[in-house]
Design a protein around this motif. Structure first.
Motif, PDB file in Angstrom:
ATOM      1  N   ILE A 293     -10.637  -0.420  -9.785  1.00  0.00           N
ATOM      2  CA  ILE A 293      -9.153  -0.217  -9.732  1.00  0.00           C
ATOM      3  C   ILE A 293      -8.809   1.124  -9.038  1.00  0.00           C
ATOM      4  N   THR A 294      -9.377   2.183  -9.371  1.00  0.00           N
ATOM      5  CA  THR A 294      -9.252   3.338  -8.503  1.00  0.00           C
ATOM      6  C   THR A 294      -9.426   3.202  -7.274  1.00  0.00           C
ATOM      7  N   ASP A 295     -10.787   2.655  -6.860  1.00  0.00           N
ATOM      8  CA  ASP A 295     -11.110   2.303  -5.556  1.00  0.00           C
ATOM      9  C   ASP A 295     -10.152   1.673  -4.817  1.00  0.00           C
ATOM     10  N   PHE A 296      -9.536   0.557  -5.398  1.00  0.00           N
ATOM     11  CA  PHE A 296      -8.749  -0.273  -4.643  1.00  0.00           C
ATOM     12  C   PHE A 296      -7.613   0.588  -4.222  1.00  0.00           C
ATOM     13  N   ALA A 297      -6.861   1.273  -5.401  1.00  0.00           N
ATOM     14  CA  ALA A 297      -5.730   1.809  -5.017  1.00  0.00           C
ATOM     15  C   ALA A 297      -5.830   2.789  -4.022  1.00  0.00           C
ATOM     16  N   ALA A 298      -6.908   3.563  -3.942  1.00  0.00           N
ATOM     17  CA  ALA A 298      -7.102   4.640  -3.021  1.00  0.00           C
ATOM     18  C   ALA A 298      -7.152   3.974  -1.450  1.00  0.00           C
ATOM     19  N   ARG A 299      -7.591   3.051  -1.472  1.00  0.00           N
ATOM     20  CA  ARG A 299      -7.937   2.323  -0.008  1.00  0.00           C
ATOM     21  C   ARG A 299      -6.524   1.939   0.281  1.00  0.00           C
ATOM     22  N   VAL A 300      -5.848   1.181  -0.696  1.00  0.00           N
ATOM     23  CA  VAL A 300      -4.385   0.761  -0.129  1.00  0.00           C
ATOM     24  C   VAL A 300      -3.687   1.793   0.065  1.00  0.00           C
ATOM     25  N   GLN A 301      -3.570   2.963  -0.542  1.00  0.00           N
ATOM     26  CA  GLN A 301      -2.801   4.252  -0.122  1.00  0.00           C
ATOM     27  C   GLN A 301      -3.325   4.746   1.402  1.00  0.00           C
ATOM     28  N   ALA A 302      -4.656   4.534   1.440  1.00  0.00           N
ATOM     29  CA  ALA A 302      -5.332   5.172   2.807  1.00  0.00           C
ATOM     30  C   ALA A 302      -4.987   4.174   3.996  1.00  0.00           C
ATOM     31  N   GLY A 303      -4.718   2.872   3.622  1.00  0.00           N
ATOM     32  CA  GLY A 303      -4.596   1.922   4.699  1.00  0.00           C
ATOM     33  C   GLY A 303      -5.811   1.437   4.997  1.00  0.00           C
ATOM     34  N   GLN A 304      -7.015   1.383   4.294  1.00  0.00           N
ATOM     35  CA  GLN A 304      -8.310   0.896   4.404  1.00  0.00           C
ATOM     36  C   GLN A 304      -8.423  -0.433   3.757  1.00  0.00           C
ATOM     37  N   ALA A 305      -9.326  -1.136   4.069  1.00  0.00           N
ATOM     38  CA  ALA A 305      -9.777  -2.705   3.599  1.00  0.00           C
ATOM     39  C   ALA A 305     -10.506  -2.281   2.436  1.00  0.00           C
ATOM     40  N   PRO A 306     -10.114  -3.352   1.296  1.00  0.00           N
ATOM     41  CA  PRO A 306     -10.668  -3.424   0.040  1.00  0.00           C
ATOM     42  C   PRO A 306     -12.258  -3.355   0.221  1.00  0.00           C
ATOM     43  N   ARG A 307     -12.967  -2.820  -0.658  1.00  0.00           N
ATOM     44  CA  ARG A 307     -14.438  -2.686  -0.613  1.00  0.00           C
ATOM     45  C   ARG A 307     -15.116  -4.169  -0.792  1.00  0.00           C
TER      46      ARG A 307
END
Length: 339
Positions: A293-307
């Motif tokens: 969840i932490t990784d997904f949220a950080a990627r959303v905030q950074a505009g990056q694709a999900p892992r």
């Protein structure tokens, strides 16, 4: 980051526990279930508010929505959330079969919203170390892969309405339990080209779909492999993924990684933890969900694709589809090529 949760059944337990640990990073703006009594009870238990409708979730200021419903309840949810521009983090599997999974992924892509899939076994310490090792090239080429999932589910598990049915779950042990280790195998060893499989139902369970599956695999890189998965192995044991590589033999068992280098040296990484392979399907820590969840949220905030995006997860759906086709036809089945 503001987040909402849809689906408050058994599978929500590690998600909600993880979100409690992430309270300083993520604000849970509300919970939703089609059951009014369930959402009221969970709101009282967690202290988070409850939404009274799906549209209320869509109209909220949640940036991310975690979807933890059964696979057959997702098409409308994804359409509504996608239209509202919400990033979606969804429990595995993507859908009940490959065709429906593709359609759901394409819906999110059409709306331009991120779709991440909860395949939390990739976030175990041993799995992370294994992924790093494979990416470094130190292990060499994968020559053989072996998957074993000797899990146990009692009849009470399958007596839950819809559990283990094609209509709600899309299948049995393959799509509900083995999907985790199969996804991990593909992420490390690469795509499978063809399979020869057998699936069946033991007398230990009264259910519509399979509680046993076995398959021989041939990977695109020429490696060979095997899969044996069941929920009829009492009292249930840890799943294992073993990779024979050019320079090292690797065994990942319940999150613990053992490396047997061909020069005689041995290393271990991670530790054995609960896996949910016994009578309690939720007998495992919430750490992996917390990290996911932490990784997904950080990627959303950074505009990056999900892992692990919805499109990434189609790889394991293609493999499961091929195993099921091979078992039905009693012949070698080709794994559908990625578009």
């Amino acid at each position: 980051m503001k987040l909402a949760v849809i689906g408050l059944g058994m599978a929500s337990k590690p998600h909600l526990a993880a979100l409690k640990l992430l309270a300083d990073q993520i604000e849970v703006v509300g919970l939703y279930s089609r059951s009014e009594s369930r959402r009221a009870a969970m709101a009282a238990e967690t202290g988070w508010p409850a939404f009274d409708s799906l549209q209320a979730v869509a109209n909220s200021d949640a940036q991310v929505v975690i979807v933890i419903t059964p696979p057959n309840a997702r098409a409308e949810l994804v359409q509504t959330l996608g239209a509202a521009g919400k990033a979606i983090l969804m429990e595995k599997p993507v859908e009940r079969d490959l065709a429906r999974a593709k359609a759901l992924v394409e819906t999110c892509e059409g709306f331009g919203v991120p779709l991440g899939i909860v395949l939390q076994h990739r976030y175990r310490a041993g799995a992370e170390a294994l992924a790093d090792l494979m990416a470094s090239g130190r292990a060499g080429k994968v020559l053989m892969a072996r998957v074993s999932l000797p899990w146990w589910r009692d009849q009470g598990y399958y007596d839950t309405p819809g559990r283990g049915t094609l209509d709600m779950d899309g299948g049995g042990v393959l799509i509900t339990q083995a999907i985790h280790v199969l996804d991990l195998m593909l992420s490390l060893a690469g795509p499978v080209a063809e399979v020869m499989a057998l699936t069946g139902k033991t007398p230990l369970h009264q259910m519509e779909t399979e509680d046993f599956a076995a398959a021989g695999l041939r990977f695109e890189n020429g490696a060979v492999g095997s899969v044996v998965a069941t929920t009829a192995a009492y009292p249930g044991g840890a799943e294992t993924l073993e990779l024979e590589c050019t320079h090292v033999a690797l065994k990942l068992e319940a999150g613990a990684l053992t490396l047997h280098w061909r020069n005689g040296q041995t290393e271990t990484v991670g530790e054995v933890t609960g896996t949910g392979g016994g009578g309690d399907p939720m007998d495992f820590p919430c750490d992996w969900h917390r990290d996911l969840i932490t990784d997904f949220a950080a990627r959303v905030q950074a505009g990056q694709a999900p892992r692990v995006s919805g499109r990434d997860a189609l790889r394991v759906h293609r493999l499961i589809d091929a195993i099921e086709r091979s078992a039905r036809t009693r012949a070698i089945a080709q794994v559908e090529a990625e578009a």
